[in-house]
Write a protein that holds these residues in place. Sequence first.
Motif, PDB file in Angstrom:
ATOM      1  N   CYS A  75     -41.281  10.324 135.491  1.00  0.00           N
ATOM      2  CA  CYS A  75     -41.177   8.970 134.949  1.00  0.00           C
ATOM      3  C   CYS A  75     -39.871   8.301 135.375  1.00  0.00           C
ATOM      4  CB  CYS A  75     -41.263   9.027 133.424  1.00  0.00           C
ATOM      5  SG  CYS A  75     -41.492   7.419 132.641  1.00  0.00           S
ATOM      6  N   ASP A  76     -39.947   7.006 135.642  1.00  0.00           N
ATOM      7  CA  ASP A  76     -38.768   6.186 135.917  1.00  0.00           C
ATOM      8  C   ASP A  76     -38.161   5.805 134.569  1.00  0.00           C
ATOM      9  OD1 ASP A  76     -36.900   4.352 136.688  1.00  0.00           O
ATOM     10  OD2 ASP A  76     -38.309   2.910 137.536  1.00  0.00           O
ATOM     11  N   VAL A  77     -36.922   6.246 134.305  1.00  0.00           N
ATOM     12  CA  VAL A  77     -36.337   6.105 132.975  1.00  0.00           C
ATOM     13  C   VAL A  77     -35.014   5.342 133.012  1.00  0.00           C
ATOM     14  CG1 VAL A  77     -35.654   7.319 130.870  1.00  0.00           C
ATOM     15  CG2 VAL A  77     -37.299   8.375 132.418  1.00  0.00           C
ATOM     16  N   THR A  78     -34.865   4.425 132.065  1.00  0.00           N
ATOM     17  CA  THR A  78     -33.601   3.761 131.784  1.00  0.00           C
ATOM     18  C   THR A  78     -33.198   4.129 130.362  1.00  0.00           C
ATOM     19  OG1 THR A  78     -34.158   1.884 133.210  1.00  0.00           O
ATOM     20  CG2 THR A  78     -32.418   1.544 131.586  1.00  0.00           C
ATOM     21  N   SER A  79     -31.917   4.374 130.129  1.00  0.00           N
ATOM     22  CA  SER A  79     -31.464   4.781 128.795  1.00  0.00           C
ATOM     23  C   SER A  79     -30.496   3.756 128.216  1.00  0.00           C
ATOM     24  CB  SER A  79     -30.772   6.142 128.846  1.00  0.00           C
ATOM     25  OG  SER A  79     -31.640   7.136 129.329  1.00  0.00           O
ATOM     26  N   ARG A  80     -30.685   3.482 126.929  1.00  0.00           N
ATOM     27  CA  ARG A  80     -29.737   2.619 126.217  1.00  0.00           C
ATOM     28  C   ARG A  80     -29.463   3.234 124.851  1.00  0.00           C
ATOM     29  NH1 ARG A  80     -30.869  -3.741 127.031  1.00  0.00           N
ATOM     30  NH2 ARG A  80     -28.642  -3.752 126.624  1.00  0.00           N
ATOM     31  N   VAL A  81     -28.265   2.955 124.342  1.00  0.00           N
ATOM     32  CA  VAL A  81     -27.849   3.444 123.027  1.00  0.00           C
ATOM     33  C   VAL A  81     -27.495   2.246 122.170  1.00  0.00           C
ATOM     34  CG1 VAL A  81     -26.021   4.671 121.796  1.00  0.00           C
ATOM     35  CG2 VAL A  81     -27.033   5.685 123.844  1.00  0.00           C
ATOM     36  N   ALA A  82     -27.909   2.281 120.904  1.00  0.00           N
ATOM     37  CA  ALA A  82     -27.618   1.156 120.007  1.00  0.00           C
ATOM     38  C   ALA A  82     -27.188   1.651 118.640  1.00  0.00           C
ATOM     39  CB  ALA A  82     -28.847   0.262 119.863  1.00  0.00           C
ATOM     40  N   PHE A  83     -26.194   0.987 118.087  1.00  0.00           N
ATOM     41  CA  PHE A  83     -25.780   1.181 116.695  1.00  0.00           C
ATOM     42  C   PHE A  83     -25.932  -0.170 116.019  1.00  0.00           C
ATOM     43  CE2 PHE A  83     -23.743   4.349 119.278  1.00  0.00           C
ATOM     44  CZ  PHE A  83     -23.971   5.518 118.556  1.00  0.00           C
ATOM     45  N   THR A  84     -26.694  -0.218 114.949  1.00  0.00           N
ATOM     46  CA  THR A  84     -27.131  -1.505 114.438  1.00  0.00           C
ATOM     47  C   THR A  84     -27.283  -1.527 112.922  1.00  0.00           C
ATOM     48  OG1 THR A  84     -28.935  -3.130 114.551  1.00  0.00           O
ATOM     49  CG2 THR A  84     -29.535  -0.820 114.834  1.00  0.00           C
ATOM     50  N   HIS A  85     -27.199  -2.725 112.364  1.00  0.00           N
ATOM     51  CA  HIS A  85     -27.505  -2.912 110.946  1.00  0.00           C
ATOM     52  C   HIS A  85     -28.991  -3.181 110.736  1.00  0.00           C
ATOM     53  CE1 HIS A  85     -23.083  -4.285 110.240  1.00  0.00           C
ATOM     54  NE2 HIS A  85     -23.226  -2.982 110.043  1.00  0.00           N
ATOM     55  N   ASP A  86     -29.702  -3.557 111.786  1.00  0.00           N
ATOM     56  CA  ASP A  86     -31.121  -3.887 111.678  1.00  0.00           C
ATOM     57  C   ASP A  86     -31.845  -3.361 112.906  1.00  0.00           C
ATOM     58  OD1 ASP A  86     -33.675  -5.096 111.641  1.00  0.00           O
ATOM     59  OD2 ASP A  86     -32.925  -6.805 110.492  1.00  0.00           O
ATOM     60  N   ARG A  87     -32.436  -2.187 112.776  1.00  0.00           N
ATOM     61  CA  ARG A  87     -33.066  -1.544 113.934  1.00  0.00           C
ATOM     62  C   ARG A  87     -34.190  -2.392 114.510  1.00  0.00           C
ATOM     63  NH1 ARG A  87     -37.834   1.344 112.620  1.00  0.00           N
ATOM     64  NH2 ARG A  87     -38.384   1.153 110.423  1.00  0.00           N
ATOM     65  N   LEU A  88     -34.967  -3.077 113.654  1.00  0.00           N
ATOM     66  CA  LEU A  88     -36.114  -3.823 114.148  1.00  0.00           C
ATOM     67  C   LEU A  88     -35.688  -4.999 115.015  1.00  0.00           C
ATOM     68  CD1 LEU A  88     -38.341  -3.770 110.938  1.00  0.00           C
ATOM     69  CD2 LEU A  88     -38.307  -2.174 112.859  1.00  0.00           C
ATOM     70  N   LYS A  89     -34.641  -5.692 114.596  1.00  0.00           N
ATOM     71  CA  LYS A  89     -34.141  -6.801 115.410  1.00  0.00           C
ATOM     72  C   LYS A  89     -33.548  -6.288 116.723  1.00  0.00           C
ATOM     73  CE  LYS A  89     -33.296 -10.224 111.794  1.00  0.00           C
ATOM     74  NZ  LYS A  89     -32.294 -11.085 111.111  1.00  0.00           N
ATOM     75  N   THR A  90     -32.916  -5.123 116.673  1.00  0.00           N
ATOM     76  CA  THR A  90     -32.376  -4.557 117.897  1.00  0.00           C
ATOM     77  C   THR A  90     -33.502  -4.152 118.846  1.00  0.00           C
ATOM     78  OG1 THR A  90     -30.332  -3.819 116.837  1.00  0.00           O
ATOM     79  CG2 THR A  90     -30.974  -2.682 118.856  1.00  0.00           C
ATOM     80  N   PHE A  91     -34.565  -3.528 118.307  1.00  0.00           N
ATOM     81  CA  PHE A  91     -35.722  -3.208 119.147  1.00  0.00           C
ATOM     82  C   PHE A  91     -36.223  -4.475 119.836  1.00  0.00           C
ATOM     83  CE2 PHE A  91     -37.291   0.405 116.111  1.00  0.00           C
ATOM     84  CZ  PHE A  91     -36.121   1.091 116.339  1.00  0.00           C
TER      85      PHE A  91
END
Length: 275
Positions: A75-91
């Motif tokens: 699979c062709d994969v890109t990775s990102r990391v997030a720290f958030t107060h609202d996971r749904l908005k970040t998604f």
Amino acid sequence: MSSPRDHRVLVPIDVLEGESVPSTVVDALASVPVVLLGYREVPDQTAPEQARDQYGDRVRTELETLRSVFETAGCDVTSRVAFTHDRLKTFERVTVDESCDAVLLVNPAPVLESVLVAIRSDVNVDHIARLVSTVLEGTDLEVTLLHVASDESRRDAGTELLETAATALVDEGVDSSRVDRRLVVDGSPTDAILEAADDHDLLVVGESRPSIHRYVFRDRAERLAKRTVDPVLVIRGEYLEPAAKGGDGETTAAEVTVTDVVETVEKSDENDGAS
């Protein structure tokens, strides 16, 4: 068959909670570029930057392990990391930033042999068919197209819709022998979809409104993901453009303001940078 187009699926994973992606789902997504989003939702009183400093290395390490699983599958994969107060908005924001066609809401899938595709209307049927055909490529997966008619007077229209969807899949190169159709008359579409999903291993639904945040995560798709044991692949409406307003005046994903820290993670983990 229509001309080829690129697809991309966002796979958000809370790696510190032990979430992962079943190997059967990894294999099914081998033909589709994937954006892995390792995230951590933090309390309002904790700054995302503080959480990144505290948990960043652990999240990147766990995400790299998961990334290698996808890469081993081809699979062709890109990775990102997030720290958030609202996971749904970040998604939502990352989905638009990365031009993803769909979001995978992960549930366990020890066996993956059949796919249920819930078709609500003729909106985006061709787009759904293109992505589903890409997922089916290189697999032996069978697919059932499901439409839930609200009453008997809509049965004929539902049958026609299923034929349209089946034709679109065949036009994309899926053998007709792998495509089944199922029409259900039920006043509760969610319950009918859940009942049908019991006989399948992956549920695919398409959004019908120009707001990922309201429809995908606040509406039927998330309820389905919570109530089924299957992974749920939510396909975005093709009309959702980053700078556009929804037809009902609601703001789209690109305009949502959310407090978070999102990083693009290079494979070597040596060139992390805030996006």
